[in-house]
Design an enzyme around this catalytic site. Structure first.
Site, PDB file in Angstrom:
ATOM      1  N   ASP A  63      -4.433  -3.001  -8.027  1.00 21.77           N
ATOM      2  CA  ASP A  63      -3.149  -2.310  -7.997  1.00 21.77           C
ATOM      3  C   ASP A  63      -2.220  -2.883  -9.058  1.00 21.77           C
ATOM      4  O   ASP A  63      -2.533  -3.900  -9.689  1.00 21.77           O
ATOM      5  CB  ASP A  63      -2.510  -2.408  -6.596  1.00 21.77           C
ATOM      6  CG  ASP A  63      -2.620  -3.809  -5.997  1.00 21.77           C
ATOM      7  OD1 ASP A  63      -2.689  -4.788  -6.756  1.00 21.77           O
ATOM      8  OD2 ASP A  63      -2.640  -3.920  -4.762  1.00 21.77           O
ATOM      9  N   ASN A 125       0.869  -7.653   7.190  1.00 20.49           N
ATOM     10  CA  ASN A 125       1.000  -6.394   7.936  1.00 20.49           C
ATOM     11  C   ASN A 125      -0.307  -5.600   7.940  1.00 20.49           C
ATOM     12  O   ASN A 125      -0.322  -4.446   8.338  1.00 20.49           O
ATOM     13  CB  ASN A 125       2.130  -5.548   7.348  1.00 20.49           C
ATOM     14  CG  ASN A 125       1.847  -5.068   5.928  1.00 20.49           C
ATOM     15  OD1 ASN A 125       0.824  -5.423   5.344  1.00 20.49           O
ATOM     16  ND2 ASN A 125       2.735  -4.267   5.380  1.00 20.49           N
ATOM     17  N   HIS A 127      -2.056  -4.767   5.284  1.00 21.07           N
ATOM     18  CA  HIS A 127      -2.320  -3.893   4.132  1.00 21.07           C
ATOM     19  C   HIS A 127      -3.549  -4.349   3.364  1.00 21.07           C
ATOM     20  O   HIS A 127      -3.949  -5.512   3.409  1.00 21.07           O
ATOM     21  CB  HIS A 127      -1.080  -3.721   3.244  1.00 21.07           C
ATOM     22  CG  HIS A 127      -0.720  -4.906   2.400  1.00 21.07           C
ATOM     23  ND1 HIS A 127       0.550  -5.094   1.916  1.00 21.07           N
ATOM     24  CD2 HIS A 127      -1.444  -5.955   1.943  1.00 21.07           C
ATOM     25  CE1 HIS A 127       0.573  -6.191   1.191  1.00 21.07           C
ATOM     26  NE2 HIS A 127      -0.607  -6.736   1.199  1.00 21.07           N
ATOM     27  N   GLU A 132      -0.340   0.437   2.490  1.00 20.99           N
ATOM     28  CA  GLU A 132       0.468  -0.078   3.587  1.00 20.99           C
ATOM     29  C   GLU A 132       0.091   0.625   4.893  1.00 20.99           C
ATOM     30  O   GLU A 132      -0.587   1.666   4.868  1.00 20.99           O
ATOM     31  CB  GLU A 132       1.957   0.152   3.277  1.00 20.99           C
ATOM     32  CG  GLU A 132       2.441  -0.518   1.995  1.00 20.99           C
ATOM     33  CD  GLU A 132       2.657  -2.031   2.124  1.00 20.99           C
ATOM     34  OE1 GLU A 132       2.067  -2.659   3.023  1.00 20.99           O
ATOM     35  OE2 GLU A 132       3.428  -2.574   1.310  1.00 20.99           O
TER      36      GLU A 132
HETATM   37  P1  PGA Z   1      -1.977 -13.038  -0.844  1.00 24.99           P
HETATM   38  O1  PGA Z   1      -1.871 -11.463  -0.796  1.00 24.99           O
HETATM   39  O2  PGA Z   1      -3.363 -13.352  -1.237  1.00 24.99           O
HETATM   40  O3  PGA Z   1      -0.977 -13.422  -1.901  1.00 24.99           O
HETATM   41  O4  PGA Z   1      -1.614 -13.522   0.517  1.00 24.99           O
HETATM   42  C1  PGA Z   1      -2.780 -10.726  -0.077  1.00 24.99           C
HETATM   43  C2  PGA Z   1      -2.255  -9.339   0.109  1.00 24.99           C
HETATM   44  O5  PGA Z   1      -1.028  -9.174   0.248  1.00 24.99           O
HETATM   45  O6  PGA Z   1      -3.063  -8.399   0.129  1.00 24.99           O
END
Ligand code: PGA
Length: 248
Positions: A63, A125, A127, A132
């Site tokens: 993304d 959350n 995601h 999301e």
């Molecule tokens: P992080 O992000 O590895 O920085 O915790 C993971 C995500 O938000 O998908």
């Protein structure tokens, strides 16, 4: 599903680095889908220190934020160059970072012949990439609005400046087409999301639950990230906290 629970985040990094190294030894032109959060960073660094030549792999990011100027240090394009492509010696022509429309992202992935192994993080959350809660399980690459919790979690690299409100992300349906998935999570803050994703219903309420629909998934967790799995059936019956049936 292959669930590996290890003591420390460094062990998670070493395990994932070893897994990717084996795959690249078999196929030096492997198409690797790269997550760009904090969780996989130690694995990328372990791979850069390793002895396997990674310069032939193709990289596809999950993304990218919408609206950042090119080269912005908090962009995922900059992350991929700084943390992965640069240290691994992968030329820019072998790197795809989403930009523009979702259709463009889909086309560029198709041109590569699809993703061989997709590394994934998970949001607090639930995601998956920037899909999301509420995202359809068959969603395709598209521009999405970021949730407040995601914008807060991702604020640090912006140093007090506003976090973008939108991003272009691979869809859940796009991600499920990768030939193998490797989901990484470390830290207790991810424990509830991990438990929901692996043992809860497959539902847009927890986009990461979509991994249950994929036939070749390896989940690599440290103990804190696995702590809410106890009693949920996934780890029971194993002789230790390490449940490992290598698939990838
Ligand atoms: P992080 O992000 O590895 O920085 O915790 C993971 C995500 O938000 O998908």
């Amino acid at each position: 599903m292959d669930v590996v629970v290890l003591d420390r985040p460094e062990d998670v990094a070493d395990h994932v680095a070893a897994l990717i190294s084996r795959l690249v030894e078999r196929d030096p032109r492997l198409v690797i889908g790269v997550a760009t959060g904090g969780t996989p960073l130690p694995a990328y660094r372990a791979l850069a220190r390793g002895s396997v030549d990674l310069s032939g792999v193709r990289l596809v990011a999950l993304d990218e934020y919408v609206g950042l100027p090119p080269g912005h240090p908090a962009s995922y394009a900059a992350y991929v160059e700084r943390e992965i492509a640069g240290p691994w010696g992968v030329p820019a022509a072998q790197v795809v970072v989403p930009q523009g429309s979702g259709d463009d992202v889909e086309r560029r992935i198709a041109e590569l012949g699809g993703v061989d192994v997709q590394l994934l993080g998970i949001g607090r959350n639930g995601h998956l990439a920037f899909n999301e809660p509420g995202s359809a399980m068959d969603s395709r690459a598209r521009v999405v609005a970021l949730s407040e919790s995601t914008r807060q979690d991702n604020a640090a690299p912006f140093g007090g400046a506003a976090v973008p409100t939108h991003a272009v992300t691979q869809g859940i349906g796009t991600l499920l087409e990768a030939r193998g998935l490797v989901l990484l999570a470390t830290g207790v803050a991810k424990a509830d999301a991990v438990a929901a994703a692996l043992t809860g219903p497959v539902s847009p309420d927890c986009p990461a639950s979509a991994v249950q629909r994929h036939p070749r998934v390896t989940v690599v967790l440290d103990r804190p990230a696995a702590s809410a799995l106890a009693g949920r059936g996934l780890l029971e019956g194993a002789s230790s906290q390490r449940v490992h049936h290598p698939q990838l």
